[in-house]
Design an enzyme around this catalytic site. Structure first.
Site, mmCIF file in Angstrom:
data_model
loop_
_atom_site.group_PDB
_atom_site.id
_atom_site.type_symbol
_atom_site.label_atom_id
_atom_site.label_comp_id
_atom_site.label_asym_id
_atom_site.label_seq_id
_atom_site.Cartn_x
_atom_site.Cartn_y
_atom_site.Cartn_z
ATOM 1 N N ARG A 153 0.823 -1.228 0.000
ATOM 2 C CA ARG A 153 0.000 0.000 0.000
ATOM 3 C C ARG A 153 0.854 1.274 0.000
ATOM 4 N NH1 ARG A 153 -3.199 -3.567 -0.473
ATOM 5 N NH2 ARG A 153 -5.389 -3.609 0.206
ATOM 6 N N SER A 222 -10.419 0.076 3.395
ATOM 7 C CA SER A 222 -9.678 -0.127 4.639
ATOM 8 C C SER A 222 -9.186 1.214 5.159
ATOM 9 C CB SER A 222 -8.449 -1.008 4.412
ATOM 10 O OG SER A 222 -8.829 -2.271 3.961
ATOM 11 N N GLU A 318 -4.407 3.858 6.451
ATOM 12 C CA GLU A 318 -4.113 3.435 5.087
ATOM 13 C C GLU A 318 -4.622 4.501 4.119
ATOM 14 O OE1 GLU A 318 -4.941 1.303 1.302
ATOM 15 O OE2 GLU A 318 -6.472 1.980 2.665
#
Ligand code: EPU
Length: 331
Positions: A153, A222, A318
């Site tokens: 990520r 998320s 995130e």
């Protein structure tokens, strides 16, 4: 009023100084870069927690070219194309490879920024290069996969010092010799000879069952990253939480499931104003209607504090959180 609510999927009430839609490459050289300019794709991983004092450029560049070599499909896609439409179109044309990444909300240009990943595949595996427009030098630059510093990520594009790079297109290389990736627990019910079409349909079903559709319940996927901890810390956690799911990265590092940590800490009922934890996937925070940025930040801080107290593990966002003057340095 330049409302940003329609342009980020968490839909908090917020506004920008100005909003400019980028629809053609010719526009780029005419834009004067200032440090408070923010580049947005579909806004599915960025949350404006307050009014934004700068201007926002919304990338809506469109185009798709498919060519082939003896061994690979070569896909050149403009950054403003919708990610899931690309996945579906390729599978329908008999070009497999992106099926595990079906139904991820957002634009093609966001895929390298985030190094999107799901069900055992990260997109960095298939990115050949990324074309960017550098607003400081006013040049187009092609960056190869290795220039992008892809990690979980994360990428070079997520670093604040590169906020002046606008991704114009992404080049994907999908091998014609295709093999299904079925190791992720959610995919293990599929047969070993599952087709890409079957995998895509299954991924769509699993995502629809667990993850809220941002068009119905505003969210940004998320909210936290899955935390990476040392194997030693994991071993000691296991004595208190023997069923804690984990993914071994190497002999020293383990990735935990943040959703499980939040869920098992009893935080699913937590709600601050209209900011809440999603009942079917605790890693996703949702806006039940009128949440404010302050509600969301308070909720996220409460979650981090409880997880830290219960397991000694730090959660990191995130999503990209913006305040009045740009990226928030911390929650
Ligand atoms: N779990 C719970 N309770 C919850 C949520 C999860 O017990 O409320 C448990 C699950 O049962 C499972 C484990 O936690 O044992 C992991 O859950 P899941 O398979 O749903 O995946 P995740 O690790 O929570 C990650 C990605 C998702 C991606 C899925 C599937 C991150 C931050 N998230 O979630 O990506 O779709 O894996 O690959 O890595 C996103 O980035 O926005 C996103 C949705």
């Amino acid at each position: 009023m330049n409302s940003l609510a329609p342009y980020h999927s968490f839909s908090l009430q917020s506004s920008a100084q100005s909003i400019v839609f980028i629809e053609s490459l010719d526009q780029l050289s005419k834009i004067e870069w200032t440090n408070d300019t923010w580049i947005l794709g579909a806004g599915t991983n960025t949350i404006f927690t307050s009014n934004y004092s700068g201007s926002v450029l919304i990338n809506q560049l469109k185009s798709l070219t498919i060519t082939e070599s003896d061994t690979d499909w070569l896909i050149d896609v403009a950054a403003g194309e919708n990610w899931h439409s690309l996945v579906e179109k390729l599978i329908n044309e008999g070009i497999p490879g992106l099926e595990n990444l079906a139904l991820i909300p957002g634009s093609v240009g966001a895929a390298p920024v985030q190094n999107i990943g799901a069900y055992g595949v990260e997109i960095s595996r298939y990115i050949e290069s990324v074309q960017v427009y550098n607003f400081k030098s006013h040049e187009f630059v092609k960056m190869n996969n290795s220039d992008c510093n892809f990690e979980y990520r994360d990428s070079v594009f997520k670093q604040p010092e590169n906020s002046h790079l606008l991704i114009t297109s992404v080049q994907f290389k999908l091998p014609k010799h295709w093999l299904p990736v079925l190791e992720y627990p959610d995919l293990q019910s599929l047969p070993n000879d599952a087709t890409a079409e079957m995998i895509m349909q299954h991924v769509i079903q699993v995502r629809k069952a667990k993850l809220p559709d941002p068009d119905e319940i505003p969210n940004a996927g998320s909210f936290f990253k899955n935390p990476v901890i040392s194997s030693a810390q994991y071993q000691s956690l296991l004595s208190n939480f023997p069923d804690m799911p984990a993914f071994v990265l190497d002999k020293n590092k383990v990735k935990l499931a943040a959703g499980w940590l939040i869920d098992r800490a009893g935080l699913k009922p937590l709600r601050v104003g209209d900011a809440a934890v999603h009942q079917r996937q605790a890693l996703v925070l949702i806006n039940k209607g009128q949440a404010s940025g302050a509600d969301l930040l308070t909720l996220a801080r409460n979650i981090c504090n409880t997880v830290k107290e219960k397991y000694g593990v730090e959660l990191e966002p995130e999503v990209r959180l913006l305040g009045e003057n740009g990226l928030l340095a911390q929650l």
